[in-house]
Design an enzyme around this catalytic site. Structure first.
Site, PDB file in Angstrom:
ATOM      1  N   GLU A 186      -4.916  -2.438   5.943  1.00 26.17           N
ATOM      2  CA  GLU A 186      -4.539  -3.295   4.897  1.00 26.17           C
ATOM      3  C   GLU A 186      -4.625  -2.085   3.007  1.00 26.17           C
ATOM      4  OE1 GLU A 186      -3.195  -6.239   5.304  1.00 26.17           O
ATOM      5  OE2 GLU A 186      -3.091  -5.910   3.172  1.00 26.17           O
TER       6      GLU A 186
HETATM    7  C1  LIG Z   1      -3.642   0.248  14.356  1.00 28.73           C
HETATM    8  C2  LIG Z   1      -3.194  -0.317  12.678  1.00 28.73           C
HETATM    9  C3  LIG Z   1      -3.005  -1.406  12.641  1.00 28.73           C
HETATM   10  C4  LIG Z   1      -1.970  -1.678  11.498  1.00 28.73           C
HETATM   11  N1  LIG Z   1      -1.322  -3.204  11.165  1.00 28.73           N
HETATM   12  C5  LIG Z   1      -0.498  -2.924  10.248  1.00 28.73           C
HETATM   13  C6  LIG Z   1       0.287  -4.227  10.112  1.00 28.73           C
HETATM   14  O1  LIG Z   1       0.139  -5.163  10.854  1.00 28.73           O
HETATM   15  N2  LIG Z   1       1.200  -4.551   8.973  1.00 28.73           N
HETATM   16  C7  LIG Z   1       1.603  -3.254   8.393  1.00 28.73           C
HETATM   17  O2  LIG Z   1       2.261  -3.357   7.700  1.00 28.73           O
HETATM   18  N3  LIG Z   1       0.846  -2.058   8.563  1.00 28.73           N
HETATM   19  C8  LIG Z   1      -0.145  -2.089   9.717  1.00 28.73           C
HETATM   20  N4  LIG Z   1      -0.714  -0.666   9.682  1.00 28.73           N
HETATM   21  C9  LIG Z   1      -0.167   0.559   8.340  1.00 28.73           C
HETATM   22  C10 LIG Z   1      -1.374   0.495   7.341  1.00 28.73           C
HETATM   23  O3  LIG Z   1      -1.637  -0.443   7.136  1.00 28.73           O
HETATM   24  C11 LIG Z   1      -0.898   1.999   6.814  1.00 28.73           C
HETATM   25  O4  LIG Z   1      -1.684   2.815   7.818  1.00 28.73           O
HETATM   26  C12 LIG Z   1      -1.857   2.448   6.219  1.00 28.73           C
HETATM   27  O5  LIG Z   1      -1.609   1.260   4.744  1.00 28.73           O
HETATM   28  C13 LIG Z   1      -1.707   3.542   5.481  1.00 28.73           C
HETATM   29  O6  LIG Z   1      -0.797   3.664   5.220  1.00 28.73           O
HETATM   30  P1  LIG Z   1      -0.220   5.487   6.012  1.00 28.73           P
HETATM   31  O7  LIG Z   1      -0.554   5.544   6.915  1.00 28.73           O
HETATM   32  O8  LIG Z   1       0.839   5.637   5.536  1.00 28.73           O
HETATM   33  O9  LIG Z   1      -0.646   6.451   5.127  1.00 28.73           O
HETATM   34  P2  LIG Z   1      -0.644   7.442   4.030  1.00 28.73           P
HETATM   35  O10 LIG Z   1      -0.394   6.089   2.654  1.00 28.73           O
HETATM   36  O11 LIG Z   1       0.002   8.384   4.580  1.00 28.73           O
HETATM   37  O12 LIG Z   1      -2.196   7.989   3.462  1.00 28.73           O
HETATM   38  C14 LIG Z   1      -2.585   9.085   4.082  1.00 28.73           C
HETATM   39  C15 LIG Z   1      -3.834   9.623   2.938  1.00 28.73           C
HETATM   40  O13 LIG Z   1      -3.002  10.017   2.041  1.00 28.73           O
HETATM   41  C16 LIG Z   1      -4.152   8.784   0.934  1.00 28.73           C
HETATM   42  N5  LIG Z   1      -3.130   8.425  -0.093  1.00 28.73           N
HETATM   43  C17 LIG Z   1      -1.653   8.170  -0.069  1.00 28.73           C
HETATM   44  N6  LIG Z   1      -1.609   7.587  -1.438  1.00 28.73           N
HETATM   45  C18 LIG Z   1      -2.295   7.746  -1.870  1.00 28.73           C
HETATM   46  C19 LIG Z   1      -2.977   8.073  -3.539  1.00 28.73           C
HETATM   47  N7  LIG Z   1      -1.239   6.885  -3.887  1.00 28.73           N
HETATM   48  N8  LIG Z   1      -3.592   7.770  -4.295  1.00 28.73           N
HETATM   49  C20 LIG Z   1      -4.464   8.288  -3.272  1.00 28.73           C
HETATM   50  N9  LIG Z   1      -4.901   8.278  -1.885  1.00 28.73           N
HETATM   51  C21 LIG Z   1      -3.408   7.648  -1.304  1.00 28.73           C
HETATM   52  C22 LIG Z   1      -4.540   8.007   1.301  1.00 28.73           C
HETATM   53  O14 LIG Z   1      -5.817   7.150   0.923  1.00 28.73           O
HETATM   54  C23 LIG Z   1      -4.631   8.792   3.070  1.00 28.73           C
HETATM   55  O15 LIG Z   1      -5.683   8.759   3.349  1.00 28.73           O
HETATM   56  C24 LIG Z   1      -1.659  -0.134  10.409  1.00 28.73           C
HETATM   57  C25 LIG Z   1      -1.898   0.446  10.960  1.00 28.73           C
HETATM   58  C26 LIG Z   1      -2.821   1.120  11.848  1.00 28.73           C
HETATM   59  C27 LIG Z   1      -3.422   2.563  12.054  1.00 28.73           C
END
Ligand SMILES: Cc1cc2nc3c(=O)[nH]c(=O)nc-3n(C[C@H](O)[C@H](O)[C@H](O)COP(=O)(O)OP(=O)(O)OC[C@H]3O[C@@H](n4cnc5c(N)ncnc54)[C@H](O)[C@@H]3O)c2cc1C
Lengths: 590, 249
Positions: A431
């Site tokens: 989220e």
């Molecule tokens: C158990 C679990 C349940 C989930 N449930 C859902 C769900 O029901 N529906 C759904 O759609 N998604 C779901 N998610 C996905 C979740 O919302 C994403 O994992 C989350 O938004 C982070 O995206 P990412 O994993 O791609 O990380 P990334 O976006 O790759 O982030 C990696 C790191 O980079 C940083 N970062 C990225 N962009 C920026 C920026 N612009 N500025 C500064 N820092 C940045 C982040 O803060 C983080 O530290 C779930 C994830 C998990 C693990």
């Protein structure tokens, strides 16, 4: 495993005294609702939470969901518990009356949700996501979609999911690439979604997926994403689930925590394309997500409180059962009597009570904002990233303290302390990560309005400082001095950001995290200080809480002021450095 | 058929009971109170009879200060239809409670009265029996099963040697044991409805009962703290200690 006692007294204190539920319900013309009803509702929900859901928490951890041939089977016992949850009407709490809901205020929903998440967060994620789907449909769905899906989503007969994330689109949802192709009145959806919470299960006769996807002619980026409803089973003429749609769960992730919550890789349109229905207008999907964001993000922040509360209760219990050290007379000392253990317990208690005060206050502001109060609306905007970001980060520290109180046994899975710690770790990630919350707070919520909402908050805190400093009570005066110091430090840092961010493009990103945490500790400390003022006043009258509780409220605020408020100063100092060396090293030197 | 159920406000079973420092009573200041678990079973049984179409109305009665209205509301949220509070300054002793209930029953004319076999605070296990005597009604105490057929109640009772089934003419008094049923959780819609269900308040004077002091509470003392156990080195030592120290064999 650890038992769970719903913290009814503190919940009622925050609702009735800090927020003034009766006054709020009067103002908002919610004639049916008052603090008496609220306390009955919270108490009865607490019974189901502690007696039915809590015992399943460790079961879910040890026997997570499984998948076979595209279908997920949830942890044994979850389905029965879910039926009971639905039969008892808990899913309907905040839903609108016209679709079968009880239309109770969001703040009461928040108090009740705290209990579900404390008792079994992995389980409670399921109704939490349904609530998200309900919000989306209410705000943006056509009358037809509402009539078809809302009654069953609100009753809990069906559940809802949020399908946003893709392998290349996480924090950056503009990169969503799932496809939606028009096919008569409907659309054919194809693509893969990952990390979908409760994406599949056998607890209900249908699952309603909300899916972000792109139309063929959509503009690139954020302005080209649309929102669709994709039911697991298509509805027949009578509105009953019938033919299976072209969507399935391909696999489940193996996770660090929340094992009871299936995290699914979802595949849409492997064959002829999953049938989907457009929600609202084309290409507005992401902006729709933003309208639901305050509630969704506050819900995750609340999970931070819930899991820390459960961890705290376990720590209090264990520290009375574990004896280490002897008194002069040879009797053994329960570790709860060691100052350092006591410090950890107080840190947990004070942190939890600050989080409860903040989460409920922010939730009440959503209620006021819904009824058109502009000041509350901007307060909600400001609070939301703090609730989500700060509370979920603090939950890491507090659930870790529970492990520490357990000593070696905390590291051993058997005690269950580790489960809370592992479960909590997802909270600053999904989220919107903490990084995203921090940027939201400093950018959209602070710089964007030139600090207007922030200044209002600071003024309100200053008013409490004045009340505290003019109090007759020495404890409150002291609290006032400490809060005043913290407020000044936070104002310095805030002003400095407002003055310098425009010229210095790196600044905002560098100090965003410290700004988030600073605002969290300041707001938490302030709300506890306000609670102390209320407690001091109540002490003078005949009241339902009793002196031990009220005195504890004041002492807890004082502990927070000693232990956590100085962190406002530390973060403020860091901000004032601009963290100039963040990019000092070239990547090859990292 | 009208069923009357009695409910008592007692200290919550999860609460660790503390005695006042002057030993005059249990300390109830700001302590969580709840519906007596045996009364909850009584409410559940009555509501099930209503759901089964056997009963038409379930009336709950509680005696005590205003706060006991909370427990009446809880019973209403579990499915009872209306409540009666008999307002007294403090919790009445069993005989006074039985006398008050006898008057309410004379007014309400229920065909069945379901009560908890005892309240978990004073553990007296006597109000139901006293009430049966005052009303000269048949009683089936410690019920673990209740069947109503052709104007009679069949009550399976948990007695020392096992189970005993008695048949009672109605109206009758049944007191509940733990195994009679497993009470439900209140549902949210029923909690909301409970607010609007009628709740009448009466005083002992309205009922023409004069409360008398039949017994006097002299002193309350907490049970002795359990001593820590010890490890014995051998079976012989164990036997020796059981014989000479514990004096149990
Ligand atoms: C158990 C679990 C349940 C989930 N449930 C859902 C769900 O029901 N529906 C759904 O759609 N998604 C779901 N998610 C996905 C979740 O919302 C994403 O994992 C989350 O938004 C982070 O995206 P990412 O994993 O791609 O990380 P990334 O976006 O790759 O982030 C990696 C790191 O980079 C940083 N970062 C990225 N962009 C920026 C920026 N612009 N500025 C500064 N820092 C940045 C982040 O803060 C983080 O530290 C779930 C994830 C998990 C693990």
């Amino acid at each position: 495993m650890s038992t769970y006692n719903p913290p009814l007294q503190d919940a009622s204190f925050v609702l009735d005294q800090l927020i003034g539920l009766d006054q709020m319900c009067n103002d908002l013309k919610l004639d049916e609702v008052n603090s008496e009803l609220a306390s009955v509702i919270v108490e009865e929900a607490g019974k189901l939470a502690s007696e039915v859901l809590a015992p399943l928490n460790s079961v879910g951890d040890q026997n997570g969901a499984t998948v076979s041939e595209g279908a997920v089977t949830e942890t044994q016992g979850f389905s029965d518990a879910y039926q009971q949850f639905v039969e008892n009407g808990w899913a309907t709490l905040t839903g609108p009356e016209e679709f079968g809901g009880q239309a109770l205020p969001n703040v009461l929903g928040t108090a009740v949700n705290e209990l579900w998440h404390s008792s079994n967060m992995a389980f409670a994620l399921c109704p939490m996501l349904s609530q998200g789907a309900v919000e989306a449909l209410i705000a943006h769905g056509s009358d037809e979609l509402k009539a078809q899906y809302l009654p069953q989503l609100i009753s809990g007969e069906w559940t809802g999911t949020m399908n946003l994330t893709e392998p290349n689109a996480g924090s950056d949802l503009a990169a969503v690439s799932a496809k939606a192709v028009p096919d008569g009145e409907q659309f054919r959806i194809s693509g893969q979604k990952i990390f979908i919470t409760w994406g599949d299960h056998q607890m209900t006769s249908n699952i309603v997926h909300l899916v972000l996807a792109r139309l063929p002619d959509a503009p690139a980026g954020v302005k080209g994403i649309s929102l669709f409803i994709v039911p697991k089973y298509l509805l027949d003429e009578q509105g009953q689930p019938a033919a299976q749609n072209d969507v399935s769960c391909v696999s489940l992730e193996h996770k660090m925590g929340i094992h009871g919550s299936p995290t699914c890789v979802m595949s849409f349109g492997d064959n002829e394309g999953a049938i989907g229905y457009l929600v609202g207008e084309a290409n507005k999907g992401l902006s729709y997500m933003f309208t639901m964001m305050n509630h969704a993000r506050q819900s995750v922040g609340l999970q931070g409180l819930s899991i820390s509360e459960r961890a705290y209760q376990q720590a209090v219990q264990y520290s009375q059962e574990r004896f280490q050290g002897s008194n002069r007379d040879g009797s053994k000392i329960a570790i709860i009597n060691h100052p350092d253990v006591r410090r950890m317990l107080m840190a947990m208690k004070a942190g939890n009570e600050a989080m409860r005060a903040l989460a409920y206050s922010a939730a009440a502001d959503i209620d006021r904002a819904h009824h058109g109060d502009a000041a509350s609306r901007s307060r909600v905007e400001l609070y939301t990233p703090i609730v989500k970001g700060w509370m979920t980060e603090l939950a890491q520290e507090l659930t870790s303290l529970n492990v520490q109180v357990h000593g070696g046994m905390g590291f051993i899975e058997e005690t269950g302390a580790a489960q809370h710690y592992r479960d909590a770790r997802i909270l600053p990630i999904y989220e919107g990560t903490t990084g995203i919350q921090a940027l939201d707070l400093i950018g959209r919520k602070t710089l964007f309005d030139n600090g207007t909402a922030l200044k209002h908050l600071q003024q309100e805190i200053q008013a409490s400082v004045d009340t505290l400093r003019n109090s007759e009570s020495e404890s409150l005066q002291q609290l006032g001095r400490k809060l005043e110091t913290a407020l000044k430090q936070a104002c310095n840092a805030g002003d400095w950001i407002l003055d310098n961010a425009a010229q210095d493009k790196e600044l905002m990103g560098n100090v965003s995290f410290d700004n988030l945490m600073m605002m969290g500790y300041l707001t938490g400390g302030w709300l506890l200080a306000k609670s102390a003022i209320q407690a001091e006043q109540l002490k003078q009258t005949d009241n339902a809480y009793g002196a031990p509780f009220l005195n504890a409220k004041i002492s807890t605020a004082q502990f927070f002021a000693d232990h956590y408020l100085p962190r406002v100063g530390q973060h403020s100092e860091t901000i004032l450095t601009g963290l100039r060396h963040t990019f000092a090293l070239d990547i090859d030197l990292l | 058929m009208k069923i009357l159920v009695t409910v008592k406000r007692v200290i919550d079973y999860n609460v660790k009971v503390r005695v006042k420092s002057d030993n005059t009573d249990v300390d109830l200041a700001n302590v969580k109170m709840a519906l007596n678990p045996f009364c909850e079973i009584a409410v559940e049984e009555a509501v099930r009879l209503k759901e089964a179409g056997v009963a038409t109305e379930v009336v709950v009665v509680s005696i005590g200060p205003k706060a006991c209205q909370e427990q009446i509301r809880t019973a209403l949220a579990l499915g009872a239809d209306r409540g009666i509070q008999i307002e007294t300054d403090s919790m009445p002793e069993s005989l006074n409670a039985a006398k008050l209930l006898a008057k309410v029953i004379a007014e309400e004319q229920p065909e069945l009265i379901v009560m908890g076999k005892q309240a978990i605070d004073s553990d007296n296990n006597q109000t139901g029996q006293m009430l049966a005597a005052l009303l000269d009604m048949p009683q089936g105490t410690f019920a673990s099963e209740l069947k109503l057929e052709s104007g009679k109640a069949q009550v399976t009772r948990e007695v020392d040697g096992g189970l005993q089934t008695v048949e009672l003419n109605l109206p009758a008094i049944v007191t509940t044991d733990l195994r009679l049923n497993e009470p439900r959780y209140a549902s949210l819609p029923n909690i909301m409805k409970a607010k609007r269900k009628p709740l009448a308040v009466k005083t002992p004077a309205d009922l023409g009962v004069e409360l008398k002091e039949h017994s006097k509470l002299i002193q309350v003392t907490p049970p002795a703290e359990r001593q820590a156990g010890i490890k014995v080195a051998s079976v012989d030592e164990l036997v020796e200690k059981l014989k000479n120290e514990a004096k149990v064999i």
